[in-house]
Design an enzyme around this catalytic site. Structure first.
Site, PDB file in Angstrom:
ATOM      1  N   GLU A 199      40.329  52.110  23.113  1.00 35.86           N
ATOM      2  CA  GLU A 199      39.058  53.556  22.923  1.00 35.86           C
ATOM      3  C   GLU A 199      39.008  53.493  21.926  1.00 35.86           C
ATOM      4  O   GLU A 199      39.530  54.010  20.863  1.00 35.86           O
ATOM      5  CB  GLU A 199      39.911  54.634  23.858  1.00 35.86           C
ATOM      6  CG  GLU A 199      39.282  55.843  23.527  1.00 35.86           C
ATOM      7  CD  GLU A 199      39.466  56.816  25.229  1.00 35.86           C
ATOM      8  OE1 GLU A 199      41.129  56.414  25.754  1.00 35.86           O
ATOM      9  OE2 GLU A 199      39.389  58.132  24.593  1.00 35.86           O
ATOM     10  N   ASP A 244      43.681  59.168  33.773  1.00 42.18           N
ATOM     11  CA  ASP A 244      44.511  60.377  34.028  1.00 42.18           C
ATOM     12  C   ASP A 244      43.785  61.683  33.404  1.00 42.18           C
ATOM     13  O   ASP A 244      43.921  63.043  33.224  1.00 42.18           O
ATOM     14  CB  ASP A 244      45.777  60.080  33.031  1.00 42.18           C
ATOM     15  CG  ASP A 244      46.089  59.964  31.914  1.00 42.18           C
ATOM     16  OD1 ASP A 244      44.573  59.599  31.842  1.00 42.18           O
ATOM     17  OD2 ASP A 244      46.745  59.580  31.121  1.00 42.18           O
ATOM     18  N   SER A 245      42.151  61.180  32.773  1.00 39.01           N
ATOM     19  CA  SER A 245      41.542  62.057  32.597  1.00 39.01           C
ATOM     20  C   SER A 245      40.967  62.736  34.261  1.00 39.01           C
ATOM     21  O   SER A 245      40.385  63.208  34.075  1.00 39.01           O
ATOM     22  CB  SER A 245      40.224  61.232  32.917  1.00 39.01           C
ATOM     23  OG  SER A 245      39.795  59.842  33.629  1.00 39.01           O
ATOM     24  N   LYS A 300      48.020  51.300  34.119  1.00 36.34           N
ATOM     25  CA  LYS A 300      47.946  51.384  32.459  1.00 36.34           C
ATOM     26  C   LYS A 300      48.701  52.052  32.103  1.00 36.34           C
ATOM     27  O   LYS A 300      49.088  53.343  32.055  1.00 36.34           O
ATOM     28  CB  LYS A 300      46.232  51.812  32.745  1.00 36.34           C
ATOM     29  CG  LYS A 300      46.012  51.865  31.194  1.00 36.34           C
ATOM     30  CD  LYS A 300      44.227  51.334  30.620  1.00 36.34           C
ATOM     31  CE  LYS A 300      43.367  52.887  30.990  1.00 36.34           C
ATOM     32  NZ  LYS A 300      43.795  53.907  30.185  1.00 36.34           N
TER      33      LYS A 300
HETATM   34  O1  KIV Z   1      41.790  58.280  31.444  1.00 35.58           O
HETATM   35  C1  KIV Z   1      41.022  57.266  31.770  1.00 35.58           C
HETATM   36  O2  KIV Z   1      40.122  58.036  32.605  1.00 35.58           O
HETATM   37  C2  KIV Z   1      40.991  56.290  30.949  1.00 35.58           C
HETATM   38  C3  KIV Z   1      39.627  55.268  30.261  1.00 35.58           C
HETATM   39  C4  KIV Z   1      38.958  56.644  28.944  1.00 35.58           C
HETATM   40  C5  KIV Z   1      39.524  54.192  29.075  1.00 35.58           C
HETATM   41  O3  KIV Z   1      41.990  56.038  30.349  1.00 35.58           O
END
Ligand code: KIV
Length: 273
Positions: free
Chosen positions: A191, A53-54, A122
């Protein structure tokens, strides 16, 4: 279990990932959000592609991961699925589509799996989302946990600083990791926590532990693609190793193109019909 794509490439599965941990082979994981990038990273041999979700930050320009929607995550995940032939594809369930309501969590997970064709989802959190995790797992959907600095809770934390430095938070994190393992999660992302705590978690649970800012004594590493390629230059935490300066390379290409167009240098005769 061994799953083969049409090109007879041996795909990465949860079983393969577990075997990697068991024999001490480190797991590589990177984010991708679109067809072209996913195709390159898969062909390079990455083990896990995370449709994180980044995307809310690096693709849509939001300050946090909170605004991205389930529909938008499914759009990104579908594009990645069309590109990937070998890697295991994990998709973040976005903020607001699983917390506090296990029926909604299950519905969201099923939409991701059905509409994108990804392999797993996730979730961020431990004990407080246990019911949702169990419900999703009961439908046969593999679940990856995420503990430590969980960006969907950024307004609770108030800062992006290292988490679990205090004993109470470290103890809760270890307990949460055990809960996620007991529920049946196939892996956990940690993280931005102290390396010593991440090592303890990786030694305590038998499932793979993938770190981002969690030191080297875990079972694998994950980075955000745009950060490690140097496309984003404003985000430079200590844990980030920048493997390229794509912003520099792209800017040079763009400025050269603009110059060529303005100078009537492009297109030339051989580039015309
Ligand atoms: O959304 C994302 O990119 C993540 C990573 C930083 C693990 O959750």
């Amino acid at each position: 279990m061994s799953v083969h794509s049409s090109a007879n490439i041996k795909r990465i599965t949860t079983h393969v990932l577990q075997e990697m941990k068991d024999r001490g082979e480190k797991i590589s994981m990177l984010t991708a959000y679109d067809y072209s990038m996913a195709k390159i990273v898969d062909a390079a041999g990455i083990d896990i592609v995370l449709v994180g979700d980044s995307a809310s930050n690096v693709m849509a320009g939001h300050e946090t991961t909170l605004p991205i929607t389930l529909d938008q995550m499914i759009y990104h995940a579908s594009a990645v699925v069309r590109a990937v032939k070998r890697s295991f594809i994990v998709v973040d369930i976005p903020f607001g589509s699983y917390q506090g309501n296990s029926s909604e969590a299950l519905r969201s997970a099923i939409r991701i799996m059905k509409e994108s064709g990804a392999h797993a989802i996730k979730v961020e959190g431990g004990a407080e989302i246990k019911e949702s995790v169990v419900r999703i797992l009961s439908a046969g959907v593999p679940v990856m946990g995420h503990l430590g600095l969980t960006p969907q809770s950024i307004y609770k934390f108030g800062t992006y600083t290292v988490r679990a430095k205090e004993e109470a938070e470290a103890e809760k994190l270890l307990e949460d990791a055990k809960i996620l393992e007991e529920c049946g999660c196939f892996a956990i992302v940690l993280e931005k926590i102290p390396a010593s705590l991440a090592k303890k978690v990786a030694e305590t649970v038998s499932i793979p532990v993938i770190g981002i800012g969690a030191g080297g004594d875990v079972d694998g590493q994950v980075l955000v693609m745009h950060d490690m390629l140097g496309i984003t230059q404003e985000f430079k935490p200590r844990f980030l190793r920048q493997y390229a300066d794509l912003q520099g390379i792209m800017t040079e290409a763009f400025t050269q193109y603009i110059k060529d167009v303005k100078n009537k240098d492009f297109p030339n005769e051989s580039e015309s019909y």
